[in-house]
Design a protein around this motif. Structure first.
Motif, PDB file in Angstrom:
ATOM      1  N   ARG A  93       1.291  15.628 -15.793  1.00 23.13           N
ATOM      2  CA  ARG A  93       2.661  15.698 -15.341  1.00 23.13           C
ATOM      3  C   ARG A  93       2.733  16.080 -13.869  1.00 23.13           C
ATOM      4  N   THR A  94       1.861  16.962 -13.532  1.00 19.40           N
ATOM      5  CA  THR A  94       1.869  17.515 -12.191  1.00 19.40           C
ATOM      6  C   THR A  94       1.232  16.599 -11.160  1.00 19.40           C
ATOM      7  N   LEU A  95       0.214  15.924 -11.600  1.00 23.78           N
ATOM      8  CA  LEU A  95      -0.588  15.175 -10.657  1.00 23.78           C
ATOM      9  C   LEU A  95       0.097  13.931 -10.153  1.00 23.78           C
ATOM     10  N   LYS A  96      -0.092  13.727  -8.921  1.00 29.42           N
ATOM     11  CA  LYS A  96       0.466  12.501  -8.387  1.00 29.42           C
ATOM     12  C   LYS A  96      -0.588  11.429  -8.296  1.00 29.42           C
ATOM     13  N   ARG A  97      -0.160  10.342  -8.770  1.00 28.23           N
ATOM     14  CA  ARG A  97      -1.015   9.179  -8.742  1.00 28.23           C
ATOM     15  C   ARG A  97      -1.219   8.730  -7.309  1.00 28.23           C
ATOM     16  N   PRO A  98      -2.436   8.463  -6.959  1.00 28.64           N
ATOM     17  CA  PRO A  98      -2.743   7.996  -5.604  1.00 28.64           C
ATOM     18  C   PRO A  98      -2.104   6.640  -5.333  1.00 28.64           C
ATOM     19  N   ARG A  99      -1.861   6.394  -4.136  1.00 31.84           N
ATOM     20  CA  ARG A  99      -1.281   5.101  -3.779  1.00 31.84           C
ATOM     21  C   ARG A  99      -2.219   3.961  -4.135  1.00 31.84           C
ATOM     22  N   LEU A 100      -1.627   2.975  -4.668  1.00 31.40           N
ATOM     23  CA  LEU A 100      -2.408   1.803  -5.004  1.00 31.40           C
ATOM     24  C   LEU A 100      -2.627   0.949  -3.775  1.00 31.40           C
ATOM     25  N   VAL A 101      -3.812   0.502  -3.617  1.00 26.59           N
ATOM     26  CA  VAL A 101      -4.076  -0.398  -2.498  1.00 26.59           C
ATOM     27  C   VAL A 101      -4.231  -1.818  -3.010  1.00 26.59           C
ATOM     28  N   TRP A 102      -3.422  -2.654  -2.523  1.00 29.13           N
ATOM     29  CA  TRP A 102      -3.469  -4.043  -2.971  1.00 29.13           C
ATOM     30  C   TRP A 102      -4.529  -4.804  -2.197  1.00 29.13           C
ATOM     31  N   THR A 103      -5.652  -4.887  -2.790  1.00 24.23           N
ATOM     32  CA  THR A 103      -6.708  -5.686  -2.181  1.00 24.23           C
ATOM     33  C   THR A 103      -6.377  -7.147  -2.396  1.00 24.23           C
ATOM     34  N   PRO A 104      -6.949  -8.002  -1.628  1.00 25.68           N
ATOM     35  CA  PRO A 104      -6.727  -9.439  -1.801  1.00 25.68           C
ATOM     36  C   PRO A 104      -7.025  -9.878  -3.228  1.00 25.68           C
ATOM     37  N   GLN A 105      -8.044  -9.309  -3.794  1.00 27.76           N
ATOM     38  CA  GLN A 105      -8.383  -9.668  -5.169  1.00 27.76           C
ATOM     39  C   GLN A 105      -7.261  -9.315  -6.125  1.00 27.76           C
ATOM     40  N   LEU A 106      -6.784  -8.140  -5.962  1.00 22.62           N
ATOM     41  CA  LEU A 106      -5.722  -7.692  -6.841  1.00 22.62           C
ATOM     42  C   LEU A 106      -4.480  -8.539  -6.632  1.00 22.62           C
ATOM     43  N   HIS A 107      -4.199  -8.806  -5.401  1.00 18.84           N
ATOM     44  CA  HIS A 107      -3.043  -9.630  -5.097  1.00 18.84           C
ATOM     45  C   HIS A 107      -3.202 -11.031  -5.677  1.00 18.84           C
ATOM     46  N   LYS A 108      -4.396 -11.491  -5.677  1.00 20.91           N
ATOM     47  CA  LYS A 108      -4.644 -12.810  -6.227  1.00 20.91           C
ATOM     48  C   LYS A 108      -4.297 -12.831  -7.710  1.00 20.91           C
ATOM     49  N   ARG A 109      -4.684 -11.804  -8.354  1.00 17.75           N
ATOM     50  CA  ARG A 109      -4.351 -11.695  -9.767  1.00 17.75           C
ATOM     51  C   ARG A 109      -2.852 -11.706  -9.943  1.00 17.75           C
ATOM     52  N   PHE A 110      -2.232 -11.008  -9.089  1.00 18.29           N
ATOM     53  CA  PHE A 110      -0.779 -10.929  -9.119  1.00 18.29           C
ATOM     54  C   PHE A 110      -0.174 -12.321  -8.981  1.00 18.29           C
ATOM     55  N   VAL A 111      -0.608 -13.014  -7.999  1.00 13.39           N
ATOM     56  CA  VAL A 111      -0.085 -14.355  -7.749  1.00 13.39           C
ATOM     57  C   VAL A 111      -0.367 -15.281  -8.924  1.00 13.39           C
TER      58      VAL A 111
END
Length: 291
Positions: free
Chosen positions: A100-118
């Motif tokens: 609950r307390t912990l904050k999730r680190p920012r996600l970095v959208w690597t090209p690979q990840l973005h590709k998956r997204f697309v």
DNA sequence: AATTTAATAT
DNA sequence: AATATTAAAT
């Protein structure tokens, strides 16, 4: 005794209705939040009955680049400001609800990840391409709906700005520095110009298009004329989440986190990034605030 | 309840 | 600069 018969009958029936492991996967994601895993430094137990099927998580250490800092083993490093959750959880909260307390680190959208997204968006069709479904289709562990929503919002703005007159007059505007990420994956044709209801004009049936767009290398204005038969809008029995998994690195705030990703539909991670292939790819992968 | 968009925060 | 978060509207 026929009771026995009924019993076995019922049993086989029951068996048949069991969801396949594939279907189970996505659920699994939402039940075990990566947050918890990270928070507790847990490497989830390889439950004995999942055996040959899906080892959803494996030991990060083994798969990780040895040089990377790694974020587990509570005692790994004494204190470091960069480690969220690290050093002083002093007294109070040790056993409580870190999640609950912990904050999730920012996600970095690597090209690979973005590709998956697309890819996901492309396969879903514009209609179904909303954050939740996109997220599900991507089946990247740890990806949240708001991660996707945020990215989607930005992506849409990107597309919009692409449709309008760009020209950018000789080498200025266009995507240049700002849209590196988005430019790293080809935009699937129809993402642009959202089917005009207008259409007093009979479409001159343009069969396919093809030539003439060879020059756009890392640029993707591949929109030609409207073929665009909204074919993506029916639900695909898309086989998300297979047994085999592949590692995909997603960095969060300097500390690389491992994402387990099903090999299914991974297609060509490389080719997309190949366009950028100036040796940048490796760099883009570790975007510690540059550019 | 989820999505979209704009504004704002980190 | 890139991503998160929030607010308001649908």
């Amino acid at each position: 005794m026929r009771e026995v018969e009924e019993c076995s009958n019922w049993l086989s029936n029951w068996e048949q209705q069991l969801p396949s492991p594939d279907e189970l996967m996505p659920l699994n994601q939402s039940l075990i939040t990566p947050n918890l895993l990270v928070a507790f430094n847990l490497t989830p137990n390889p439950s004995p009955n999942t055996n040959s099927n899906a080892p959803f998580f494996s030991n990060p250490q083994t798969l990780k680049n040895p040089s990377t800092p790694s974020l587990q083993t509570p005692s790994s490093h004494p204190d470091s400001a960069t480690d969220f959750e690290s050093s002083e959880l002093g007294g109070g909260n040790s056993g409580d609800e870190p999640a609950r307390t912990l904050k999730r680190p920012r996600l970095v959208w690597t090209p690979q990840l973005h590709k998956r997204f697309v890819d996901a968006v492309a396969h879903l069709g514009i209609k179904n391409a909303v954050p939740k479904t996109i997220m599900q289709l991507m089946s990247v562990d740890g990806l949240t709906r708001e991660n996707v929503a945020s990215h989607l919002q930005k992506y849409r703005l990107y597309l919009k700005r692409m449709q309008g007159g760009h020209s950018g007059g000789s080498g200025s505007g266009l995507d240049s520095a700002t849209d590196h990420l988005f430019a790293s994956s080809p935009v699937p044709a129809h993402f642009l110009h959202p089917v005009r209801p207008n259409s007093d004009q009979f479409l001159p049936f343009v069969p396919v298009v093809a030539l003439q767009q060879q020059q756009h290398h890392h640029n993707q204005m591949a929109v030609v004329s409207g073929q665009y038969r909204q074919m993506g809008q029916f639900e695909h029995p898309y086989n998300v989440a297979r047994q085999a998994h592949q590692q995909q690195q997603v960095h969060m705030m300097g500390t690389p986190v491992h994402k387990l990703v099903p090999t299914s539909y991974i297609e060509d991670l490389e080719s997309a990034t190949a366009t950028v292939a100036n040796g940048r790819k490796a760099l883009t992968l570790f975007p510690t605030g540059d550019d």
